[in-house]
Design an enzyme around this catalytic site. Structure first.
Site, PDB file in Angstrom:
ATOM      1  N   GLY A  46      36.689  41.137  11.898  1.00 48.25           N
ATOM      2  CA  GLY A  46      36.593  40.551  13.225  1.00 48.25           C
ATOM      3  C   GLY A  46      35.552  39.451  13.265  1.00 48.25           C
ATOM      4  N   GLN A  51      29.444  33.596  16.605  1.00 48.31           N
ATOM      5  CA  GLN A  51      29.172  33.614  15.163  1.00 48.31           C
ATOM      6  C   GLN A  51      29.516  32.298  14.489  1.00 48.31           C
ATOM      7  OE1 GLN A  51      31.291  37.581  14.489  1.00 48.31           O
ATOM      8  NE2 GLN A  51      29.758  37.534  12.894  1.00 48.31           N
ATOM      9  N   CYS A  93      28.557  42.840   8.995  1.00 44.07           N
ATOM     10  CA  CYS A  93      28.775  41.707   9.881  1.00 44.07           C
ATOM     11  C   CYS A  93      28.639  40.443   9.063  1.00 44.07           C
ATOM     12  CB  CYS A  93      27.730  41.749  11.000  1.00 44.07           C
ATOM     13  SG  CYS A  93      27.859  40.374  12.145  1.00 44.07           S
ATOM     14  N   LEU A  94      29.557  39.506   9.267  1.00 47.28           N
ATOM     15  CA  LEU A  94      29.480  38.253   8.502  1.00 47.28           C
ATOM     16  C   LEU A  94      28.188  37.492   8.802  1.00 47.28           C
ATOM     17  CD1 LEU A  94      33.209  37.087   8.793  1.00 47.28           C
ATOM     18  CD2 LEU A  94      32.100  38.199   6.842  1.00 47.28           C
ATOM     19  N   HIS A 135      31.907  46.231  18.328  1.00 45.72           N
ATOM     20  CA  HIS A 135      31.024  45.348  17.550  1.00 45.72           C
ATOM     21  C   HIS A 135      31.146  43.892  18.018  1.00 45.72           C
ATOM     22  CE1 HIS A 135      29.375  44.054  13.404  1.00 45.72           C
ATOM     23  NE2 HIS A 135      29.774  42.938  13.972  1.00 45.72           N
ATOM     24  N   GLU A 136      32.399  43.435  18.177  1.00 44.00           N
ATOM     25  CA  GLU A 136      32.607  42.023  18.531  1.00 44.00           C
ATOM     26  C   GLU A 136      32.189  41.733  19.983  1.00 44.00           C
ATOM     27  OE1 GLU A 136      32.989  40.191  16.069  1.00 44.00           O
ATOM     28  OE2 GLU A 136      33.754  41.703  14.685  1.00 44.00           O
ATOM     29  N   HIS A 139      28.654  41.092  20.260  1.00 46.48           N
ATOM     30  CA  HIS A 139      28.276  39.714  19.893  1.00 46.48           C
ATOM     31  C   HIS A 139      28.274  38.794  21.121  1.00 46.48           C
ATOM     32  CE1 HIS A 139      27.789  39.451  15.566  1.00 46.48           C
ATOM     33  NE2 HIS A 139      28.932  40.072  15.331  1.00 46.48           N
TER      34      HIS A 139
HETATM   35 NI    NI Z   1      29.552  40.929  13.523  1.00 48.18          NI
END
Ligand code: NI
Length: 159
Positions: A46, A51, A93-94, A135-136, A139
């Site tokens: 995701g 991000q 997480c990226l 999670h997203e 963000h």
């Molecule tokens: Ni993330």
């Protein structure tokens, strides 16, 4: 389509709250397709717009990496309207490279959002997709999973 640069923890944009999308302009469409391209390149599950440095409430998810079936999902202005149960699992997480930690999340969520044509829809999600949505959506509020880990460690110490 173009790859976008992933913002890394320490970048203050990751800590800001994202704004709602009022209309899916060509610019938002381009953002969404770039987010998918970036997600696939990085082999993530995701990605949230902040991000890639854009403070808009847009999330893309594709659990194909984990589940072997590509299923691109777009969530515009997503809101969790129900959550229950509990699951604990490893998250990465990226934006937080080379790290993963166990995080506790709700096992089940119901999310309302808009699709790429601004049609409202809702999704009833369990397990990985439910985790990923939480999670997203974090963000979009400037929250990273490592904050949840800290919170949960502090809670456990207090118990
Ligand atoms: Ni993330």
């Amino acid at each position: 389509m173009a790859l976008r640069e992933i913002r890394i923890v320490g970048d203050e944009i990751l800590r800001k709250k994202s704004r709602e999308v009022k209309e899916v302009t060509p610019r938002i469409k381009e953002l969404i397709s770039d987010m998918f391209e970036t997600l696939y390149k990085e082999e993530g599950v995701g990605l949230a717009a902040p991000q890639v440095g854009v403070l808009r409430r847009v999330v893309v998810i594709d659990a194909g990496v984990e589940e072997d079936v590509k299923k691109p999902m777009v969530f515009i202005n997503p809101v969790i309207i129900e959550m229950d149960g509990e699951q604990t699992g490893e998250e990465g997480c990226l934006s937080v490279p080379d790290k993963s930690c166990k995080v506790r999340r709700a096992e089940h969520v119901v999310v309302e959002a808009f699709d790429e044509d601004m049609n409202p829809f809702s999704i009833d999600a369990h397990g990985l997709i439910a985790r990923c949505l939480q999670h997203e959506i974090d963000h979009l509020e400037g929250i990273l999973y490592i904050d949840r880990v800290k919170e949960q460690e502090a809670e456990e110490k207090g118990e």
